[in-house]
Design an enzyme around this catalytic site. Structure first.
Site, PDB file in Angstrom:
ATOM      1  N   ASP A  21       0.878  -1.174   0.000  1.00 57.28           N
ATOM      2  CA  ASP A  21       0.000   0.000   0.000  1.00 57.28           C
ATOM      3  C   ASP A  21       0.913   1.221   0.000  1.00 57.28           C
ATOM      4  O   ASP A  21       2.141   1.091   0.136  1.00 57.28           O
ATOM      5  CB  ASP A  21      -0.883  -0.025   1.265  1.00 57.28           C
ATOM      6  CG  ASP A  21      -1.795   1.192   1.361  1.00 57.28           C
ATOM      7  OD1 ASP A  21      -2.412   1.561   0.346  1.00 57.28           O
ATOM      8  OD2 ASP A  21      -1.882   1.794   2.449  1.00 57.28           O
ATOM      9  N   SER A  22       0.312   2.405  -0.095  1.00 54.23           N
ATOM     10  CA  SER A  22       1.124   3.617   0.019  1.00 54.23           C
ATOM     11  C   SER A  22       1.583   3.821   1.471  1.00 54.23           C
ATOM     12  O   SER A  22       2.584   4.483   1.710  1.00 54.23           O
ATOM     13  CB  SER A  22       0.315   4.825  -0.448  1.00 54.23           C
ATOM     14  OG  SER A  22      -0.835   4.969   0.357  1.00 54.23           O
ATOM     15  N   CYS A  84      -4.182  -1.948  -1.836  1.00 56.11           N
ATOM     16  CA  CYS A  84      -4.348  -0.562  -2.248  1.00 56.11           C
ATOM     17  C   CYS A  84      -5.347  -0.528  -3.407  1.00 56.11           C
ATOM     18  O   CYS A  84      -5.100  -1.130  -4.456  1.00 56.11           O
ATOM     19  CB  CYS A  84      -2.982  -0.021  -2.685  1.00 56.11           C
ATOM     20  SG  CYS A  84      -3.037   1.585  -3.472  1.00 56.11           S
ATOM     21  N   GLU A 161      -2.769   9.027   8.112  1.00 55.83           N
ATOM     22  CA  GLU A 161      -1.296   8.957   8.170  1.00 55.83           C
ATOM     23  C   GLU A 161      -0.729   9.925   9.218  1.00 55.83           C
ATOM     24  O   GLU A 161       0.366   9.711   9.720  1.00 55.83           O
ATOM     25  CB  GLU A 161      -0.687   9.232   6.792  1.00 55.83           C
ATOM     26  CG  GLU A 161      -0.953   8.134   5.752  1.00 55.83           C
ATOM     27  CD  GLU A 161      -0.132   6.861   5.974  1.00 55.83           C
ATOM     28  OE1 GLU A 161       0.917   6.922   6.645  1.00 55.83           O
ATOM     29  OE2 GLU A 161      -0.548   5.789   5.466  1.00 55.83           O
ATOM     30  N   CYS A 193     -10.969   2.535  -0.276  1.00 55.54           N
ATOM     31  CA  CYS A 193      -9.553   2.835  -0.002  1.00 55.54           C
ATOM     32  C   CYS A 193      -9.222   2.108   1.289  1.00 55.54           C
ATOM     33  O   CYS A 193     -10.011   2.156   2.246  1.00 55.54           O
ATOM     34  CB  CYS A 193      -9.351   4.337   0.161  1.00 55.54           C
ATOM     35  SG  CYS A 193      -7.712   4.788   0.798  1.00 55.54           S
ATOM     36  N   HIS A 195      -7.220   2.711   3.569  1.00 53.22           N
ATOM     37  CA  HIS A 195      -7.033   3.543   4.766  1.00 53.22           C
ATOM     38  C   HIS A 195      -8.368   3.775   5.503  1.00 53.22           C
ATOM     39  O   HIS A 195      -8.368   4.031   6.707  1.00 53.22           O
ATOM     40  CB  HIS A 195      -6.474   4.922   4.386  1.00 53.22           C
ATOM     41  CG  HIS A 195      -5.001   4.950   4.142  1.00 53.22           C
ATOM     42  ND1 HIS A 195      -4.428   4.449   2.996  1.00 53.22           N
ATOM     43  CD2 HIS A 195      -3.975   5.436   4.897  1.00 53.22           C
ATOM     44  CE1 HIS A 195      -3.113   4.631   3.048  1.00 53.22           C
ATOM     45  NE2 HIS A 195      -2.809   5.214   4.194  1.00 53.22           N
TER      46      HIS A 195
HETATM   47  N1  DGL Z   1      -4.761   3.013   0.628  1.00 52.83           N
HETATM   48  C1  DGL Z   1      -4.668   3.229  -0.778  1.00 52.83           C
HETATM   49  C2  DGL Z   1      -5.943   2.908  -1.499  1.00 52.83           C
HETATM   50  O1  DGL Z   1      -6.589   1.964  -1.107  1.00 52.83           O
HETATM   51  C3  DGL Z   1      -3.928   4.478  -1.229  1.00 52.83           C
HETATM   52  C4  DGL Z   1      -4.292   5.764  -0.594  1.00 52.83           C
HETATM   53  C5  DGL Z   1      -3.405   6.906  -1.048  1.00 52.83           C
HETATM   54  O2  DGL Z   1      -2.193   6.812  -0.888  1.00 52.83           O
HETATM   55  O3  DGL Z   1      -3.947   7.898  -1.579  1.00 52.83           O
HETATM   56  O4  DGL Z   1      -6.295   3.493  -2.487  1.00 52.83           O
END
Ligand code: DGL
Length: 281
Positions: A21-22, A84, A161, A193, A195
């Site tokens: 993931d990021s 992600c 984050e 997402c 996150h």
């Molecule tokens: N958590 C990631 C997603 O599911 C990336 C979020 C990001 O870095 O913008 O898209």
């Protein structure tokens, strides 16, 4: 710096599953792997030096994903799950078949779960995922009668984050983003997402109790389980502890991740291999 390669090649341990993931969004997928596949060892990569992915172009995302998968191939993974949605929406189709292991994404499993569960479906996701319309297309391909509303929530990833989940700003931001979905009278909300499940308590407090939640990670890990079984790759030996790698600060990641993992993870910073075509070059 540690490229993690030597000890992997020397290891006699079973091959791990790679997830990436990021940043800490992938921990919501990791949690699902621990629940559904407790014997699988996991190698986690967080591209924290380059987050958020959601404001990146499709070319950049594809380049990053190829870099990450090339590095994961060097580590000897047996499968990769994209933890992600942005990468799944923008790069999965292109990279599938380029690597000697299966690569799974979140969009199709998430769309399937959503189409089964609801008729009026809200999807909250990054700007890049919403712009791709990957969820709308996948859901309507499965069932054209389903209505889908996609909302980009670019402020959520920085909130997670920067560890600001329990703040008035987080609540205010959530209320603003959810307004149009409340007006649309959705019956189902997809966390588009990885996150966003970290924000579940905040999000749930604004939506009617009848709304159902879809976390695509649950269905992706279920699909991965079937694939591992079909390929006779499922581990029956106990898992070794998850190895975490990041492109940014290992200390920062450790500090943030501990609240969801319940322990201090071992985190190493790595440099990903440069590929021939760099979109930023
Ligand atoms: N958590 C990631 C997603 O599911 C990336 C979020 C990001 O870095 O913008 O898209």
């Amino acid at each position: 710096m540690n490229n993690g390669l030597n000890h992997r090649l020397l290891a006699t341990r079973p091959a791990p599953i790679g997830i990436f993931d990021s940043g800490v969004g992938g921990l919501t997928v990791l949690r699902e792997i621990y629940r559904q596949l407790p014997n699988e060892s996991v190698l986690y990569f967080g591209d924290t030096a380059r987050l958020p992915y959601g404001s990146r172009s499709p070319e950049e995302i594809l380049y990053f994903v190829r870099q990450i998968l090339t590095w994961m191939a060097e580590q000897g993974v047996k499968m990769v799950m994209m933890a992600c949605n942005t990468s799944s929406a923008l790069a999965l189709d292109q990279v599938q078949g380029e690597f000697p292991f299966p690569v799974l994404g979140l969009i199709r499993p998430g769309a399937q779960a959503a189409a089964l569960r609801g008729k009026r479906i809200g999807v909250i996701a990054t700007q890049a995922t919403v712009t791709s319309r990957a969820y709308s297309r996948a859901i309507q391909e499965i069932d054209p009668s389903r209505q889908v509303w996609e909302v980009a929530c670019p402020k959520f990833v920085p909130i997670v984050e920067q560890n600001q989940i329990n703040t008035p700003q987080a609540r205010h931001t959530a209320a603003t983003y959810l307004q149009s979905l409340l007006a649309a009278n959705i019956d189902t909300l997809v966390y588009g997402c990885t996150h966003y499940p970290h924000l579940a308590p905040v999000l749930n407090s604004f939506l009617p109790s009848a709304v159902q939640y879809v976390d695509p990670a649950i269905s992706m890990v279920a699909a991965a389980t079937q694939e591992l079984d079909a390929m006779a790759l499922r581990s029956s030996a106990p898992a070794w502890s998850t190895e975490f790698y990041v492109s940014g600060s290992a200390t920062e990641f450790k500090r943030l991740a501990v609240q969801w993992l319940g322990h201090q993870p071992k985190v190493s910073q790595i440099r990903l291999p440069e590929l021939v075509a760099n979109p930023r070059a």
